[in-house]
Design a protein around this motif. Structure first.
Motif, PDB file in Angstrom:
ATOM      1  N   PHE A 252       0.705  -1.175  -0.036  1.00 43.35           N
ATOM      2  CA  PHE A 252      -0.252  -0.118   0.239  1.00 43.35           C
ATOM      3  C   PHE A 252       0.880   1.346   0.261  1.00 43.35           C
ATOM      4  CE2 PHE A 252      -2.514  -3.610   1.619  1.00 43.35           C
ATOM      5  CZ  PHE A 252      -3.379  -3.555   1.011  1.00 43.35           C
ATOM      6  N   ASP A 253       1.721   1.304  -0.882  1.00 46.49           N
ATOM      7  CA  ASP A 253       2.825   2.468  -1.030  1.00 46.49           C
ATOM      8  C   ASP A 253       1.874   3.700  -1.272  1.00 46.49           C
ATOM      9  OD1 ASP A 253       5.164   3.696  -2.304  1.00 46.49           O
ATOM     10  OD2 ASP A 253       3.932   3.600  -3.952  1.00 46.49           O
ATOM     11  N   ALA A 288      -3.696  -9.489   7.662  1.00 44.06           N
ATOM     12  CA  ALA A 288      -3.859  -8.220   8.779  1.00 44.06           C
ATOM     13  C   ALA A 288      -3.033  -7.325   7.937  1.00 44.06           C
ATOM     14  CB  ALA A 288      -3.574  -8.705  10.100  1.00 44.06           C
ATOM     15  N   CYS A 289      -2.079  -7.500   7.029  1.00 46.40           N
ATOM     16  CA  CYS A 289      -1.046  -6.683   6.484  1.00 46.40           C
ATOM     17  C   CYS A 289      -1.583  -5.132   6.275  1.00 46.40           C
ATOM     18  CB  CYS A 289      -0.312  -7.244   5.342  1.00 46.40           C
ATOM     19  SG  CYS A 289      -1.222  -7.332   3.961  1.00 46.40           S
ATOM     20  N   ALA A 290      -2.703  -5.069   5.646  1.00 46.81           N
ATOM     21  CA  ALA A 290      -3.190  -3.663   5.340  1.00 46.81           C
ATOM     22  C   ALA A 290      -3.580  -2.967   6.640  1.00 46.81           C
ATOM     23  CB  ALA A 290      -4.423  -3.880   4.507  1.00 46.81           C
ATOM     24  N   ARG A 291      -4.222  -3.656   7.721  1.00 48.29           N
ATOM     25  CA  ARG A 291      -4.603  -3.031   8.847  1.00 48.29           C
ATOM     26  C   ARG A 291      -3.249  -2.477   9.749  1.00 48.29           C
ATOM     27  NH1 ARG A 291      -9.234  -4.352  12.639  1.00 48.29           N
ATOM     28  NH2 ARG A 291     -10.052  -5.056  10.669  1.00 48.29           N
ATOM     29  N   MET A 292      -1.969  -3.507   9.608  1.00 38.58           N
ATOM     30  CA  MET A 292      -0.994  -2.908  10.250  1.00 38.58           C
ATOM     31  C   MET A 292      -0.490  -1.675   9.534  1.00 38.58           C
ATOM     32  SD  MET A 292       1.021  -6.751  10.864  1.00 38.58           S
ATOM     33  CE  MET A 292       0.294  -8.289  11.750  1.00 38.58           C
ATOM     34  N   LEU A 294      -1.808   0.408   7.912  1.00 42.76           N
ATOM     35  CA  LEU A 294      -2.738   1.709   8.049  1.00 42.76           C
ATOM     36  C   LEU A 294      -2.518   2.162   9.546  1.00 42.76           C
ATOM     37  CD1 LEU A 294      -4.912   3.460   7.069  1.00 42.76           C
ATOM     38  CD2 LEU A 294      -6.865   1.652   7.938  1.00 42.76           C
ATOM     39  N   LEU A 295      -2.417   1.288  10.612  1.00 43.20           N
ATOM     40  CA  LEU A 295      -2.438   1.488  12.016  1.00 43.20           C
ATOM     41  C   LEU A 295      -1.031   2.628  12.204  1.00 43.20           C
ATOM     42  CD1 LEU A 295      -3.798  -1.153  14.101  1.00 43.20           C
ATOM     43  CD2 LEU A 295      -4.225   1.327  14.277  1.00 43.20           C
ATOM     44  N   GLN A 296       0.043   1.967  11.657  1.00 45.69           N
ATOM     45  CA  GLN A 296       1.332   2.533  11.520  1.00 45.69           C
ATOM     46  C   GLN A 296       1.419   4.025  10.908  1.00 45.69           C
ATOM     47  OE1 GLN A 296       4.082   2.987   9.174  1.00 45.69           O
ATOM     48  NE2 GLN A 296       5.713   3.773  10.569  1.00 45.69           N
ATOM     49  N   LEU A 334      -8.271   3.341   4.823  1.00 42.17           N
ATOM     50  CA  LEU A 334      -9.449   3.203   5.686  1.00 42.17           C
ATOM     51  C   LEU A 334     -10.673   3.157   4.996  1.00 42.17           C
ATOM     52  CD1 LEU A 334      -9.700   3.510   8.715  1.00 42.17           C
ATOM     53  CD2 LEU A 334     -10.266   6.047   8.531  1.00 42.17           C
ATOM     54  N   ALA A 335     -10.975   3.771   4.130  1.00 43.03           N
ATOM     55  CA  ALA A 335     -12.547   3.571   3.416  1.00 43.03           C
ATOM     56  C   ALA A 335     -12.515   2.092   2.807  1.00 43.03           C
ATOM     57  CB  ALA A 335     -12.811   4.736   2.386  1.00 43.03           C
ATOM     58  N   ALA A 336     -11.545   1.486   2.312  1.00 41.15           N
ATOM     59  CA  ALA A 336     -11.585   0.407   1.453  1.00 41.15           C
ATOM     60  C   ALA A 336     -11.094  -0.730   2.405  1.00 41.15           C
ATOM     61  CB  ALA A 336     -10.717   0.415   0.341  1.00 41.15           C
TER      62      ALA A 336
END
Length: 349
Positions: A252-253, A288-292, A294-296, A334-336
């Protein structure tokens, strides 16, 4: 001996002399590269037409840690990861320490970081490369000597990030320009997003798996050929951290997510290629890689914070652009996120 404070030209001559006497190289010219967070970097053109890349270590650096990083690059290269080859000095040492400045010399790679959004071909090649690196680093011989990353996004009190945002909003104050007003709105939006969503995002994390990783597998450290193949992975920081976070971070560059409409397909292509090369990472970590990532990213104010607290006279425009793209990335991801995680769950069944 401190390098980065020396007068222009003087240190190029010192580096050239060290290359001649410590490495036996015939040097035609040395040029400083105006980038490097921990080292002063140079390129040397050799008399035979070849070239090398030179890292000069600053006074007071932990040379044992730097030595481990060089070992990591060598280990990764032996496992098929395209890291530049290390050139030993005449004594066979990867870090030449016979006298200051301490330096390491590397194969010169004629490629640069991509300035375009990831294409599907680049994404696939990056996924394969990172998967190979993580699979190899799961058995890193120097793992006991690596530094664990202190917990941040996965179990940090959200109040600390909110405090940073509040301090930054106070620093910006009453906007004097339209650009100031836009940045202030972005910081306020980031703060509101994080306060509203961080608890739920954190609650949805699996138990975080950690291992040795690159720790900065991002655009500046990924040299890409014009045909979208990976020329080299540089500047391994080799820390103990979650491999799924590093996967999400490159998939998610910010430039790709902020500027293209098909970024979900690009990210899923990269992640699928990663899984084909590193099937051992548990599926719940992949999901969970996208969530990780995003959180960071939502906890970071890198770029805009520098603008108001410690502006960089040379690179601030680039930092401003990075902040803006990363702000856009967090909002779009976040939206997706629900759709992305559903797609990841389906692909890992």
């Amino acid at each position: 001996m401190t390098v980065h404070g020396d007068a222009p030209g003087r240190f190029e001559d010192i580096v050239a002399d060290r290359l001649v006497h410590a490495y036996g190289l015939s040097v035609a010219a040395v040029a400083r590269i105006p980038f490097g967070a921990e080292t002063d970097n140079f390129t040397a053109r050799l008399s035979d037409g070849g070239g090398v890349f030179v890292k000069v270590y600053r006074t007071g650096q932990d040379l044992e840690r730097q030595s481990v990083r060089v070992e990591s690059a060598r280990f990764a290269r032996a496992q098929g990861v395209p890291t530049p080859a290390v050139v030993p000095d005449r004594a066979g040492q990867a870090l030449s320490r016979e006298r200051e400045p301490v330096l390491s010399v590397w194969e010169f790679v004629a490629a640069t970081p991509s300035t375009r959004p990831w294409t599907l071909r680049v994404a696939e090649n990056l996924g394969l490369t990172l998967g190979r690196l993580h699979r190899a680093f799961a058995h890193h011989p120097a793992a006991p000597r690596l530094v664990p990353v202190r917990p941040l996004w996965w179990d940090r009190d959200i109040r600390s990030a909110l405090d940073v945002a509040d301090a930054l909003l106070r620093r910006i104050g009453e906007p004097r320009t339209q650009a100031d007003a836009a940045r202030r709105d972005q910081v306020a939006t980031r703060r509101a997003d994080f306060e509203a969503h961080a608890p739920g995002l954190t609650a949805g994390l699996p138990r975080v798996v950690v291992q040795p990783v690159h720790y900065d597998f991002t655009r500046p450290n990924l040299l890409v050929h014009p045909d979208d193949t990976i020329a080299a992975v540089i500047d391994l920081h080799d820390r103990i951290a979650p491999p799924a976070w590093e996967l999400g971070r490159v998939a998610f560059d910010p430039l790709t997510v902020a500027t293209t409409d098909d970024w979900p397909t690009t990210a899923l292509t990269l992640i699928a290629a990663y899984r084909s090369e590193n099937p051992d990472l548990p599926t719940e970590q992949i999901t969970a890689c996208a969530r990780m990532a995003l959180l960071q990213a939502m906890q970071s104010f890198y770029g805009v914070r520098e603008h108001y607290e410690r502006p960089d006279p040379v690179h601030q425009a680039d930092l401003d652009g990075y902040w803006h793209r990363r702000w856009q990335m967090t909002r779009r991801l976040l939206a997706a996120l629900t759709d992305i995680e559903d797609a990841l769950k389906a692909s890992t069944r």
